[in-house]
Design a protein around this motif. Structure first.
Motif, PDB file in Angstrom:
ATOM      1  N   MET A  43       0.755  -1.379  -0.402  1.00 36.45           N
ATOM      2  CA  MET A  43      -0.204  -0.204   0.476  1.00 36.45           C
ATOM      3  C   MET A  43       0.795   1.398  -0.162  1.00 36.45           C
ATOM      4  O   MET A  43       1.403   1.118   0.665  1.00 36.45           O
ATOM      5  CB  MET A  43      -0.731  -0.051   1.700  1.00 36.45           C
ATOM      6  CG  MET A  43      -1.377   0.990   1.652  1.00 36.45           C
ATOM      7  SD  MET A  43      -2.753   1.103   3.014  1.00 36.45           S
ATOM      8  CE  MET A  43      -4.082  -0.172   2.887  1.00 36.45           C
ATOM      9  N   LYS A  98      -6.753   6.618   4.668  1.00 32.97           N
ATOM     10  CA  LYS A  98      -7.261   5.662   5.108  1.00 32.97           C
ATOM     11  C   LYS A  98      -7.550   5.759   6.380  1.00 32.97           C
ATOM     12  O   LYS A  98      -8.687   5.922   6.822  1.00 32.97           O
ATOM     13  CB  LYS A  98      -6.927   4.187   4.957  1.00 32.97           C
ATOM     14  CG  LYS A  98      -7.347   3.406   5.279  1.00 32.97           C
ATOM     15  CD  LYS A  98      -7.291   1.777   5.360  1.00 32.97           C
ATOM     16  CE  LYS A  98      -5.270   1.529   5.445  1.00 32.97           C
ATOM     17  NZ  LYS A  98      -5.199  -0.035   4.825  1.00 32.97           N
ATOM     18  N   TRP A 116     -14.486  -7.322   0.571  1.00 31.83           N
ATOM     19  CA  TRP A 116     -13.472  -7.831   2.201  1.00 31.83           C
ATOM     20  C   TRP A 116     -13.749  -9.203   2.403  1.00 31.83           C
ATOM     21  O   TRP A 116     -13.108 -10.508   3.028  1.00 31.83           O
ATOM     22  CB  TRP A 116     -14.106  -6.958   3.221  1.00 31.83           C
ATOM     23  CG  TRP A 116     -13.026  -7.207   3.988  1.00 31.83           C
ATOM     24  CD1 TRP A 116     -11.809  -7.249   5.210  1.00 31.83           C
ATOM     25  CD2 TRP A 116     -14.456  -7.007   6.017  1.00 31.83           C
ATOM     26  NE1 TRP A 116     -11.800  -7.259   6.616  1.00 31.83           N
ATOM     27  CE2 TRP A 116     -13.501  -7.504   6.590  1.00 31.83           C
ATOM     28  CE3 TRP A 116     -15.728  -6.466   5.684  1.00 31.83           C
ATOM     29  CZ2 TRP A 116     -14.280  -6.976   7.984  1.00 31.83           C
ATOM     30  CZ3 TRP A 116     -16.272  -6.690   6.832  1.00 31.83           C
ATOM     31  CH2 TRP A 116     -15.233  -7.004   8.071  1.00 31.83           C
ATOM     32  N   GLY A 147      -7.994  -8.058   7.395  1.00 32.15           N
ATOM     33  CA  GLY A 147      -7.642  -6.258   7.055  1.00 32.15           C
ATOM     34  C   GLY A 147      -9.478  -5.828   7.232  1.00 32.15           C
ATOM     35  O   GLY A 147     -10.526  -6.185   8.501  1.00 32.15           O
ATOM     36  N   ASP A 181      -8.882  -1.177   3.278  1.00 29.27           N
ATOM     37  CA  ASP A 181      -7.930  -1.835   2.889  1.00 29.27           C
ATOM     38  C   ASP A 181      -7.670  -2.596   0.980  1.00 29.27           C
ATOM     39  O   ASP A 181      -6.689  -2.972   0.277  1.00 29.27           O
ATOM     40  CB  ASP A 181      -7.060  -3.762   3.588  1.00 29.27           C
ATOM     41  CG  ASP A 181      -6.874  -3.282   5.016  1.00 29.27           C
ATOM     42  OD1 ASP A 181      -6.783  -1.733   5.204  1.00 29.27           O
ATOM     43  OD2 ASP A 181      -6.950  -3.825   5.600  1.00 29.27           O
TER      44      ASP A 181
END
Length: 108
Positions: free
Chosen positions: A1, A9, A45, A52, A56
Motif C-alpha cells: 500500500m 485511510k 473484504w 484487514g 484495505d
C-alpha cells in the motif's frame, strides 16, 4: 500500500469511525457515493476472508472520494443529516427560493 493510501485511510477512520458524533456517521454512510464504494469494498473484504478492514481493498481514487466526503460530513454533519432525513421522508429541500431585490423590497 502506498504512503498516500495509508494516510487517506487513516484520516477516513479518524474522521468517521472514531467520531463520537452519530450524525457524522449517519450522514457519511447514507451518502449514495459512499454506499456504492462500501458495497464493493465489503464484497471484496468478504471474498478475502475478512482480512484487514474493507478500506484495505479500496483504490487510491476510491480513498480520495471517501476522504473528501469524510472531511465534508465531519465539518457539516447537521446540515447533511437534515437533508438525509428530508429525503427519507420525501420532504423537499429547505433551500430558500431566490427572489429579486424588487420582490424582497415590495414583500412579494
Amino acid at each position: 500500500m502506498s504512503e498516500e493510501a495509508a494516510k487517506l485511510k487513516s484520516e477516513i477512520v479518524r474522521l468517521i469511525d472514531e467520531s463520537r458524533d452519530v450524525e457524522v456517521k449517519m450522514a457519511f454512510y447514507s451518502d449514495e457515493r459512499v454506499q456504492s464504494i462500501m458495497d464493493r469494498l465489503n464484497k471484496e473484504w468478504e471474498s478475502n476472508g475478512y482480512k484487514g478492514i474493507p478500506l484495505d481493498y479500496a483504490t487510491v481514487d476510491e480513498l480520495k472520494t471517501l476522504h473528501s466526503l469524510a472531511k465534508f460530513y465531519s465539518a457539516n454533519p447537521t446540515g447533511a443529516y437534515r437533508e438525509f432525513m428530508r429525503a427519507a421522508y420525501g420532504i423537499p429541500s429547505a433551500k430558500p427560493e431566490k427572489r429579486s431585490w424588487w420582490r424582497r423590497l415590495l414583500g412579494l
